[in-house]
Design a protein around this motif. Structure first.
Motif, PDB file in Angstrom:
ATOM      1  N   CYS A  50       0.387  -0.948   0.007  1.00 56.05           N
ATOM      2  CA  CYS A  50       0.437   0.120  -0.123  1.00 56.05           C
ATOM      3  C   CYS A  50       0.752   0.923  -0.053  1.00 56.05           C
ATOM      4  CB  CYS A  50      -0.782   0.141   1.415  1.00 56.05           C
ATOM      5  SG  CYS A  50      -2.605   1.437   1.051  1.00 56.05           S
ATOM      6  N   HIS A  52      -0.232   4.233   1.349  1.00 53.65           N
ATOM      7  CA  HIS A  52      -0.149   4.420   2.559  1.00 53.65           C
ATOM      8  C   HIS A  52       0.278   4.045   3.655  1.00 53.65           C
ATOM      9  CE1 HIS A  52      -3.036   5.259   6.424  1.00 53.65           C
ATOM     10  NE2 HIS A  52      -2.186   6.424   6.282  1.00 53.65           N
ATOM     11  N   ILE A  53       0.443   2.822   4.221  1.00 53.33           N
ATOM     12  CA  ILE A  53       1.982   3.064   4.940  1.00 53.33           C
ATOM     13  C   ILE A  53       2.062   1.187   4.189  1.00 53.33           C
ATOM     14  CG2 ILE A  53       2.057   0.971   6.922  1.00 53.33           C
ATOM     15  CD1 ILE A  53      -0.066   3.226   8.065  1.00 53.33           C
ATOM     16  N   TYR A  55       1.744  -1.587   3.877  1.00 50.83           N
ATOM     17  CA  TYR A  55       1.387  -3.194   4.322  1.00 50.83           C
ATOM     18  C   TYR A  55       0.748  -3.620   2.910  1.00 50.83           C
ATOM     19  CZ  TYR A  55       1.240  -1.846   9.284  1.00 50.83           C
ATOM     20  OH  TYR A  55       0.814  -1.494  10.654  1.00 50.83           O
ATOM     21  N   CYS A  74      -7.044  -1.426   0.183  1.00 46.59           N
ATOM     22  CA  CYS A  74      -6.472  -1.704   0.880  1.00 46.59           C
ATOM     23  C   CYS A  74      -6.763  -2.357   2.643  1.00 46.59           C
ATOM     24  CB  CYS A  74      -5.063  -1.670   1.478  1.00 46.59           C
ATOM     25  SG  CYS A  74      -3.987  -1.173   2.775  1.00 46.59           S
ATOM     26  N   VAL A  76      -6.051  -2.172   5.626  1.00 45.24           N
ATOM     27  CA  VAL A  76      -5.890  -2.103   6.746  1.00 45.24           C
ATOM     28  C   VAL A  76      -6.543  -0.409   6.960  1.00 45.24           C
ATOM     29  CG1 VAL A  76      -4.199  -1.241   7.981  1.00 45.24           C
ATOM     30  CG2 VAL A  76      -2.949  -1.913   5.882  1.00 45.24           C
ATOM     31  N   HIS A  77      -6.760   0.369   6.125  1.00 44.30           N
ATOM     32  CA  HIS A  77      -7.634   1.445   6.076  1.00 44.30           C
ATOM     33  C   HIS A  77      -7.541   2.141   4.917  1.00 44.30           C
ATOM     34  CE1 HIS A  77      -3.882   2.460   8.308  1.00 44.30           C
ATOM     35  NE2 HIS A  77      -4.172   2.752   9.572  1.00 44.30           N
ATOM     36  N   GLY A  78      -8.270   1.284   4.007  1.00 44.64           N
ATOM     37  CA  GLY A  78      -9.368   1.152   2.898  1.00 44.64           C
ATOM     38  C   GLY A  78      -9.153   1.928   1.678  1.00 44.64           C
ATOM     39  N   ALA A  79      -7.701   2.273   1.945  1.00 44.78           N
ATOM     40  CA  ALA A  79      -7.106   3.214   0.323  1.00 44.78           C
ATOM     41  C   ALA A  79      -7.434   2.311  -0.868  1.00 44.78           C
ATOM     42  CB  ALA A  79      -5.214   2.731   0.731  1.00 44.78           C
ATOM     43  N   PRO A  92      -6.398   6.399   2.159  1.00 43.30           N
ATOM     44  CA  PRO A  92      -5.505   7.816   2.243  1.00 43.30           C
ATOM     45  C   PRO A  92      -3.917   7.027   1.508  1.00 43.30           C
ATOM     46  CG  PRO A  92      -6.291   5.950   3.738  1.00 43.30           C
ATOM     47  CD  PRO A  92      -7.274   5.358   3.003  1.00 43.30           C
TER      48      PRO A  92
HETATM   49  S1  FES Z   1      -2.349   0.602   5.283  1.00 43.20           S
HETATM   50 FE1  FES Z   1      -2.935   0.781   3.191  1.00 43.20          FE
HETATM   51  S2  FES Z   1      -4.877   2.398   3.958  1.00 43.20           S
HETATM   52 FE2  FES Z   1      -3.370   2.411   4.945  1.00 43.20          FE
END
Ligand code: FES
Length: 113
Positions: A50, A52-53, A55, A74, A76-79, A92
């Motif tokens: 990702c 964003h971060i 992952y 993603c 993790v946070h929905g990007a 994000p």
């Molecule tokens: S790690 Fe993918 S949206 Fe935050």
């Protein structure tokens, strides 16, 4: 140097907007997780990180699409990312996924290295 091709999977393992196939690739001197999916009838591959971060995106191995099969999402946070280009289309992430070059030849999917 001549381009080499590495077999990733059979083309019929990749349903349109369905599960992806994970693999590992040497990219810029590092071993990176990656995946290939089918979208718009074409095979497309990205580094599984990702923007964003860093992952991995899939919420379960190979599950990269949202429930409608419209975007890569993603877990993790929905990007969300455009499956055709890897560009960020929501959430994000501020840049797109890293593209890899793949091609389908006689029913087999290859990574160009
Ligand atoms: S790690 Fe993918 S949206 Fe935050």
């Amino acid at each position: 140097m001549a381009e080499t091709k590495r077999l990733i999977c059979r083309g019929d393992e990749l349903a349109e907007c369905g599960d992806g196939v994970r693999f590992v690739v040497d990219h810029q001197g590092r071993s990176e997780p990656a995946f290939v999916i089918r979208y718009g009838g074409e095979v497309r591959a990205y580094i599984n990180r990702c923007m964003h971060i860093p992952y991995e995106l899939d919420w379960h191995p190979g599950k990269f699409f949202d429930s409608e099969g419209l975007v890569l999402i993603c877990s993790v946070h929905g990007a969300s990312y455009d499956p055709a280009t890897g560009q960020c289309v929501g959430g994000p992430c501020y840049q797109g996924l890293t593209n890899l070059t793949v091609e389908e030849i006689a029913g087999l999917v290859y990574l160009a290295e």
